[in-house]
Design a protein around this motif. Structure first.
Motif, PDB file in Angstrom:
ATOM      1  N   SER A   1      15.265 -15.511 -24.024  1.00  0.00           N
ATOM      2  CA  SER A   1      16.066 -15.764 -25.215  1.00  0.00           C
ATOM      3  C   SER A   1      15.933 -14.651 -26.236  1.00  0.00           C
ATOM      4  O   SER A   1      16.810 -14.442 -27.067  1.00  0.00           O
ATOM      5  CB  SER A   1      15.646 -17.098 -25.852  1.00  0.00           C
ATOM      6  N   VAL A   2      14.807 -13.921 -26.196  1.00  0.00           N
ATOM      7  CA  VAL A   2      14.610 -12.844 -27.160  1.00  0.00           C
ATOM      8  C   VAL A   2      15.344 -11.597 -26.711  1.00  0.00           C
ATOM      9  O   VAL A   2      16.057 -10.951 -27.485  1.00  0.00           O
ATOM     10  CB  VAL A   2      13.111 -12.559 -27.337  1.00  0.00           C
ATOM     11  N   GLN A   3      15.204 -11.232 -25.442  1.00  0.00           N
ATOM     12  CA  GLN A   3      15.882 -10.068 -24.908  1.00  0.00           C
ATOM     13  C   GLN A   3      17.090 -10.524 -24.119  1.00  0.00           C
ATOM     14  O   GLN A   3      16.967 -11.002 -23.001  1.00  0.00           O
ATOM     15  CB  GLN A   3      14.932  -9.273 -24.007  1.00  0.00           C
ATOM     16  N   ARG A   4      18.241 -10.362 -24.695  1.00  0.00           N
ATOM     17  CA  ARG A   4      19.459 -10.896 -24.080  1.00  0.00           C
ATOM     18  C   ARG A   4      19.907 -10.089 -22.868  1.00  0.00           C
ATOM     19  O   ARG A   4      20.755 -10.539 -22.103  1.00  0.00           O
ATOM     20  CB  ARG A   4      20.584 -10.942 -25.121  1.00  0.00           C
ATOM     21  N   GLY A   5      19.370  -8.911 -22.688  1.00  0.00           N
ATOM     22  CA  GLY A   5      19.827  -8.085 -21.593  1.00  0.00           C
ATOM     23  C   GLY A   5      19.076  -8.279 -20.303  1.00  0.00           C
ATOM     24  O   GLY A   5      19.352  -7.596 -19.327  1.00  0.00           O
ATOM     25  N   CYS A   6      18.083  -9.173 -20.261  1.00  0.00           N
ATOM     26  CA  CYS A   6      17.299  -9.322 -19.048  1.00  0.00           C
ATOM     27  C   CYS A   6      18.105 -10.022 -17.966  1.00  0.00           C
ATOM     28  O   CYS A   6      19.110 -10.663 -18.234  1.00  0.00           O
ATOM     29  CB  CYS A   6      16.015 -10.089 -19.338  1.00  0.00           C
ATOM     30  N   GLY A   7      17.619  -9.961 -16.727  1.00  0.00           N
ATOM     31  CA  GLY A   7      18.413 -10.387 -15.580  1.00  0.00           C
ATOM     32  C   GLY A   7      17.978 -11.671 -14.941  1.00  0.00           C
ATOM     33  O   GLY A   7      18.059 -11.792 -13.734  1.00  0.00           O
TER      34      GLY A   7
ATOM     35  N   ASN B   1      18.904  -0.671 -14.566  1.00  0.00           N
ATOM     36  CA  ASN B   1      19.362   0.583 -15.149  1.00  0.00           C
ATOM     37  C   ASN B   1      18.238   1.350 -15.825  1.00  0.00           C
ATOM     38  O   ASN B   1      18.365   2.549 -16.070  1.00  0.00           O
ATOM     39  CB  ASN B   1      20.467   0.303 -16.175  1.00  0.00           C
ATOM     40  N   TYR B   2      17.142   0.696 -16.133  1.00  0.00           N
ATOM     41  CA  TYR B   2      16.054   1.326 -16.858  1.00  0.00           C
ATOM     42  C   TYR B   2      14.945   1.832 -15.942  1.00  0.00           C
ATOM     43  O   TYR B   2      13.989   2.447 -16.405  1.00  0.00           O
ATOM     44  CB  TYR B   2      15.450   0.340 -17.867  1.00  0.00           C
ATOM     45  N   VAL B   3      15.017   1.555 -14.660  1.00  0.00           N
ATOM     46  CA  VAL B   3      13.923   1.928 -13.752  1.00  0.00           C
ATOM     47  C   VAL B   3      14.428   2.727 -12.563  1.00  0.00           C
ATOM     48  O   VAL B   3      13.824   2.723 -11.504  1.00  0.00           O
ATOM     49  CB  VAL B   3      13.177   0.667 -13.268  1.00  0.00           C
ATOM     50  N   ILE B   4      15.535   3.428 -12.728  1.00  0.00           N
ATOM     51  CA  ILE B   4      16.094   4.216 -11.625  1.00  0.00           C
ATOM     52  C   ILE B   4      15.152   5.376 -11.299  1.00  0.00           C
ATOM     53  O   ILE B   4      14.682   6.090 -12.195  1.00  0.00           O
ATOM     54  CB  ILE B   4      17.493   4.740 -11.997  1.00  0.00           C
ATOM     55  N   GLY B   5      14.871   5.557 -10.030  1.00  0.00           N
ATOM     56  CA  GLY B   5      14.031   6.668  -9.603  1.00  0.00           C
ATOM     57  C   GLY B   5      12.555   6.351  -9.544  1.00  0.00           C
ATOM     58  O   GLY B   5      11.763   7.228  -9.228  1.00  0.00           O
ATOM     59  N   THR B   6      12.161   5.144  -9.849  1.00  0.00           N
ATOM     60  CA  THR B   6      10.753   4.769  -9.812  1.00  0.00           C
ATOM     61  C   THR B   6      10.613   3.597  -8.853  1.00  0.00           C
ATOM     62  O   THR B   6      10.780   2.447  -9.233  1.00  0.00           O
ATOM     63  CB  THR B   6      10.258   4.373 -11.216  1.00  0.00           C
ATOM     64  N   ASP B   7      10.301   3.912  -7.603  1.00  0.00           N
ATOM     65  CA  ASP B   7      10.268   2.880  -6.575  1.00  0.00           C
ATOM     66  C   ASP B   7       9.150   1.880  -6.810  1.00  0.00           C
ATOM     67  O   ASP B   7       9.328   0.675  -6.629  1.00  0.00           O
ATOM     68  CB  ASP B   7      10.111   3.529  -5.197  1.00  0.00           C
ATOM     69  N   LEU B   8       7.950   2.382  -7.195  1.00  0.00           N
ATOM     70  CA  LEU B   8       6.820   1.486  -7.389  1.00  0.00           C
ATOM     71  C   LEU B   8       7.083   0.512  -8.530  1.00  0.00           C
ATOM     72  O   LEU B   8       6.827  -0.695  -8.419  1.00  0.00           O
ATOM     73  CB  LEU B   8       5.549   2.293  -7.662  1.00  0.00           C
ATOM     74  N   LEU B   9       7.596   1.035  -9.644  1.00  0.00           N
ATOM     75  CA  LEU B   9       7.915   0.180 -10.780  1.00  0.00           C
ATOM     76  C   LEU B   9       9.020  -0.796 -10.430  1.00  0.00           C
ATOM     77  O   LEU B   9       8.988  -1.974 -10.816  1.00  0.00           O
ATOM     78  CB  LEU B   9       8.323   1.030 -11.986  1.00  0.00           C
ATOM     79  N   ASP B  10       9.996  -0.324  -9.631  1.00  0.00           N
ATOM     80  CA  ASP B  10      11.086  -1.188  -9.197  1.00  0.00           C
ATOM     81  C   ASP B  10      10.552  -2.350  -8.362  1.00  0.00           C
ATOM     82  O   ASP B  10      10.952  -3.498  -8.526  1.00  0.00           O
ATOM     83  CB  ASP B  10      12.088  -0.365  -8.402  1.00  0.00           C
ATOM     84  N   MET B  11       9.589  -2.039  -7.496  1.00  0.00           N
ATOM     85  CA  MET B  11       9.008  -3.082  -6.665  1.00  0.00           C
ATOM     86  C   MET B  11       8.239  -4.084  -7.512  1.00  0.00           C
ATOM     87  O   MET B  11       8.329  -5.295  -7.301  1.00  0.00           O
ATOM     88  CB  MET B  11       8.079  -2.449  -5.622  1.00  0.00           C
TER      89      MET B  11
ATOM     90  N   LEU C   1       8.695  -4.799 -10.692  1.00  0.00           N
ATOM     91  CA  LEU C   1       9.641  -5.594 -11.472  1.00  0.00           C
ATOM     92  C   LEU C   1      10.325  -6.643 -10.608  1.00  0.00           C
ATOM     93  O   LEU C   1      10.592  -7.761 -11.057  1.00  0.00           O
ATOM     94  CB  LEU C   1      10.680  -4.684 -12.135  1.00  0.00           C
ATOM     95  N   GLU C   2      10.598  -6.285  -9.357  1.00  0.00           N
ATOM     96  CA  GLU C   2      11.184  -7.263  -8.441  1.00  0.00           C
ATOM     97  C   GLU C   2      10.242  -8.447  -8.258  1.00  0.00           C
ATOM     98  O   GLU C   2      10.655  -9.610  -8.277  1.00  0.00           O
ATOM     99  CB  GLU C   2      11.474  -6.603  -7.088  1.00  0.00           C
TER     100      GLU C   2
END
Length: 222
Positions: free
Chosen positions: A15-21, A134-144, A146-147
């Motif tokens: 509710s605070v960050q409206r852009g989250c998925g 859109n904020y973690v493009i190019g960072t596979d470890l961070l992408d994983m 966050l997933e």
């Protein structure tokens, strides 16, 4: 027939960050009284590729039964039930307004207290899941990572929503059981008073008849 808006509550952990998925789910419940000989309809807006779950219960009223109808946005009858005390239905949604009606026209004297709950899920799930990537493009470890975080949070959110749904249903069951107990108590008290009155009348009649048997009705001669 009236058109009543639904009061919806959006359960979301962002509710605070409206852009989250996080995937969104809409859960709403409502309790109302349907008079005898009336029909009440409600409308719920939906989107393509979603799911709509409807659960209803008759909490109070003679025989605890009601007629239920669900119509698609183009007016087609999706399902119907007659003289049911409860029901649970899930449909795949399309764009438009779904109409669901509770019909008590078959009853001429008894009003019904009805509880229903609506759950909409998987609405715009695919579109919103792309926002944070859109904020973690190019960072596979961070992408994983966050997933994994997103999967865990969505799992917790789904379980919390299910817990809230079960608590609401338990409250509805409790209300219906309480109404049945109160109705039975009133019925027992009424017939107890009737039986007591009959017993008093019978006792008085028996005493009078026995007394009359011992009365000397012969006339005394001079």
């Amino acid at each position: 027939m009236s058109r009543a808006p639904l009061l919806t509550v959006l359960f979301t952990l962002c509710s605070v960050q409206r852009g989250c998925g996080f995937s969104q789910a809409v859960d709403s419940d409502f309790t109302f009284t349907l008079p005898a000989g009336h029909r009440e309809c409600f409308y719920q807006s939906t989107r393509q590729s979603g799911t709509l779950e409807i659960e209803y219960q008759v909490l109070d009223g003679t025989n605890l039964d009601i007629d239920f109808y669900l119509f698609s946005p183009n007016g087609d009858l999706v399902l119907s039930e007659q003289r049911q005390s409860d029901g649970v239905h899930t449909v795949e949604t399309v764009d438009g307004d779904y109409q669901f009606c509770f019909d008590n026209t078959f009853s001429r004297m008894s009003e019904k207290v009805i509880f229903f709950e609506l759950i909409l899920d998987h609405m715009n799930d695919g579109e919103e899941q792309e926002d944070w990537k859109n904020y973690v493009i190019g960072t596979d470890l961070l992408d994983m990572k966050l997933e994994d975080i997103m999967e865990t949070i969505n799992s917790v959110k789904a379980r919390l929503g299910r817990s809230l749904q079960l608590q609401t249903l338990l409250k509805a069951f409790e209300a219906r059981d309480r109404n049945i107990q109160e109705s039975n108590c009133e019925r027992v008290n009424f017939w107890s008073m009737v039986n007591l009155a009959v017993m008093v009348v019978v006792s008085v009649t028996q005493v009078y008849m026995l007394k009359s048997l011992f009365e000397d009705k012969r006339k005394s001669r001079p």
